[in-house]
Design an enzyme around this catalytic site. Structure first.
Site, mmCIF file in Angstrom:
data_model
loop_
_atom_site.group_PDB
_atom_site.id
_atom_site.type_symbol
_atom_site.label_atom_id
_atom_site.label_comp_id
_atom_site.label_asym_id
_atom_site.label_seq_id
_atom_site.Cartn_x
_atom_site.Cartn_y
_atom_site.Cartn_z
ATOM 1 N N GLY A 294 0.665 -1.347 -0.007
ATOM 2 C CA GLY A 294 0.023 -0.041 -0.130
ATOM 3 C C GLY A 294 0.803 1.366 0.022
ATOM 4 N N SER A 295 0.279 2.347 0.708
ATOM 5 C CA SER A 295 0.829 3.545 0.440
ATOM 6 C C SER A 295 2.208 3.761 1.012
ATOM 7 C CB SER A 295 -0.154 4.622 1.527
ATOM 8 O OG SER A 295 -1.326 4.427 1.039
#
Lengths: 571, 116
Positions: free
Chosen positions: A293-294
């Site tokens: 993810g981020s």
């Protein structure tokens, strides 16, 4: 016939010679030649013997070298494994086992009774039956204490004997189980660093019969047990508080690539490894691949700034979600406006990151990801590694999703190593579990981004902790910088909104980074005390706790925070 | 004359035999002692390993943390905060006067000298 030939001398002549003369004659003439030869031969032999004795005497190393204790050779010895400060991680202890030779036992009843007086947990009746049998050998009890051995020895029962065996002992129990690894019943390494030691030199030494405990030097690892404990303790706390099903974390030296601490929960106790092979006990840090993810946006920003596709002063339109076929890319904290590049970072905008990745372009993106080491299996000393899962086809959609960390699954260790390169001035250094100096590391280092890009990334990381999603990771005095990552887990082939993989990737002190800390929590829930479910609420505070407790041990000096604020303004 | 030499050689041989026997005997005693000492050393080594393992078990951070938690009330222990950490040259010197000695000592410590 000559005068020099006494044996053939005629008797009348011998009688005529005076006694005294005869004696000298016998020795002085004829025989003298042969005598000399014999004497010289003997002298030579003695000289050789003396010479050999002198060489033995002078050569101290040869003393006693011939004798090998068969017992020591049978019980395969292993070197101690110690941490960077010499604290023991794994050691051999000698355990005695009692055996009996029933054929030589005169009175089985008495023997059984005496033995059970020292070893009360033995079944006396079963023991008596075994001792009364006609077998040549039977174990009475394996692994008894030295005190029990002494007592049994002083009982003086005929037909009872002892064998010593080496047993591997891990004083820390599960503390560093995934790093240290395991041995089998024959004391051979089968996992982790133990296996590395066997594969590299100990196995060959054992086969040659040279591995004796007093001759084996301890093997030093790069980890620090104190930091290791703190990391494991905080991971356990976070797992408990947020009811996560797993957690993993690492503390990595950004300049040398040394791993100071690495833990993956749930783990196992190598002293009693009944659980070691359960699938949930895998080392999530090196052997599990995840779409993180981020935190991946750090790398998207690095490539965008480094390639010049985007500058820190640019603006990115994040007003609307991106629709691509049947996919929609949306933001978790939608701002519905045009964002500056630093704002894309601190609001963790998927839309912004996707636009930036498109500006970079799929080919350049792949080239950078390859350079960061995300396309290859990352090899360390530990045998447990996993290869990344790379999308088979690299479309524009792939470019956009990879920009915010979906579609490409890598090990958390790869992310930590690449992050170290982003903050240390742009040098990718392969990680290691053995001590390494800075000079050695510099030889292995490979430049992946410009020093300026590294400076800009450090600014963004710090900004994110001061103003953005990483606020809960701040530790006053230690200048933490980092990026949150809240990824949706794939459940039954679809991204699930209720199951997450939360991570926080941090470096500190961010103005002159020394260590990278990464914590990943698998499926954390909302805490009973309230708060959110994103990484900002669980992974970030866990990283803060690790840094708060370990910074002093790691030798990072705290500084007053206004100096930190000044740096941020000057940037 | 010959007898004297024979006799001398005989005596020398007997003396040599006695000395050799004595040396051999002493060597055997020494060898026994070496073997015993080596066995003792081996057993001491094993004991040291065992004690090291025990020490390492007793000083495990996890165990120490549990002990500290248990006696936290009694010892009034608390984790330190980063602002409690300072280098020795950050500590201000006392004003001149009555504590001149202490000040000099502190200056020597700051200069990296060892002070008793």
């Amino acid at each position: 016939m000559t005068a020099l030939d006494p044996p053939t001398m005629s008797p009348p002549l011998a009688a005529a010679v005076p006694r005294r003369l005869r004696w000298t004659w016998r020795y002085a003439d004829g025989g003298r030649g042969r005598l000399r030869i014999a004497a010289a031969a003997f002298a030579l032999v003695y000289l050789v013997i003396i010479g050999r004795l002198v060489t033995f005497g002078l050569d101290a190393s040869a003393a006693g070298g011939g004798a090998v204790d068969p017992n020591a050779a049978v019980a395969t010895s292993r070197p101690n494994l110690v941490d960077r400060n010499g604290e023991i991680l794994a050691t051999d202890i000698k355990m005695s086992s009692v055996y009996a030779e029933p054929r030589n036992i005169l009175d089985p009843d008495e023997a059984a009774e005496l033995l059970s007086s020292v070893l009360p947990d033995l079944d006396t009746r079963a023991l008596r039956e075994r001792l009364a049998g006609k077998a040549g050998f039977t174990w009475v009890k394996r692994e008894i204490t030295p005190a029990q051995q002494k007592e049994i020895h002083s009982l003086g029962i005929p037909g009872i004997g002892f064998l010593t065996e080496n047993r591997r002992f891990y004083p820390g129990g599960p503390l560093a189980s995934h790093i240290v690894g395991l041995v089998n019943v024959d004391n051979q390494g089968i996992a982790g660093f133990e296996k590395y030691v066997d594969d590299h030199w100990l196995g060959a030494l054992h086969q040659a019969g040279f591995a004796r405990s007093e001759q084996l030097q301890p093997v030093r690892l790069s980890i620090d047990v104190r930091v290791q404990h703190i990391l494991r303790d905080e991971l356990a706390n976070a797992m408990d508080k947020f009811s996560a099903i797993g957690a993993t974390g690492i503390v990595l030296d950004v300049h040398t690539g040394e791993v100071l601490a690495m833990s993956s929960l749930p783990d196992f106790d190598p002293n009693d490894p009944v659980n070691a092979l359960k699938p949930d006990r895998l080392d999530r840090m090196t052997a599990g691949v995840y779409e993180l993810g981020s935190v991946f946006k750090s790398f998207t920003f690095a490539m965008a700034l480094d390639s010049g596709a985007v500058t820190l002063n640019d603006r990115v339109d994040a007003t609307h979600a991106i629709h691509f076929g049947r996919f929609t890319i949306n933001d978790f904290h939608p701002q519905h406006r045009v964002l500056t590049v630093p704002e894309v970072f601190i609001y963790s905008s998927n839309i912004g990151a996707a636009h930036m990745a498109l500006k970079v372009g799929g080919d350049t993106q792949q080239a950078y990801l390859k350079r960061f080491g995300f396309f290859n299996e990352l090899k360390t000393e530990l045998p447990e590694t996993a290869a990344p899962l790379i999308p088979p086809k690299w479309s524009d959609l792939t470019t956009m999703t990879v920009a915010f960390g979906h579609g490409l699954a890598v090990t958390p260790l790869q992310v930590a190593v690449a992050d170290a390169a982003l903050v240390n001035g742009g040098l990718l250094i392969p990680p290691t579990f053995r001590p390494r100096t800075r000079t050695e590391a510099d030889k292995l280092a490979r430049r992946v981004v410009k020093p300026l890009t590294s400076d800009q990334l450090r600014y963004l990381f710090r900004l994110n902790v001061v103003k953005g999603s990483g606020r809960h990771a701040n530790v006053p005095g230690y200048m933490v910088g980092g990026k949150t990552g809240t990824a949706e887990k794939v459940v039954d082939g679809r991204y699930s909104a209720n199951h997450r993989l939360n991570s926080f990737l941090a470096a500190f002190p961010i103005d002159h980074p020394q260590y990278v800390v990464l914590v990943v929590l698998d499926d954390p829930k909302r805490a009973k005390t309230g708060g959110g479910t994103t990484a900002a609420w669980n992974a970030a505070p866990a990283v803060a706790a690790v840094i708060r407790r370990s910074a002093a041990i790691l030798g990072v000096e705290p500084r007053p925070d206004d100096a930190a604020a000044a740096l941020l303004v000057s940037n | 004359m010959g007898r004297v030499i024979d006799l001398l050689l005989l005596v020398a041989m007997i003396v040599g035999a006695v000395i050799t026997y004595d040396m051999k005997h002493k060597a055997e005693i020494a060898a026994d002692r070496v073997a015993r000492l080596e066995a003792n050393i081996a057993s001491e080594r094993d004991k040291i390993r065992l004690l090291n393992a025990e020490w390492s078990m007793l000083t495990q951070p996890a165990r120490l943390q549990a002990v500290v938690d248990k006696y936290a009330d009694y010892f009034q222990l608390q984790p330190f905060s980063p602002d409690q950490v300072a280098a020795i040259d950050e500590i201000p010197l006392r004003p001149q006067g009555a504590h001149g000695d202490a000040e000099r000592t502190l200056a020597r410590i700051a200069a990296g000298e060892r002070v008793r």
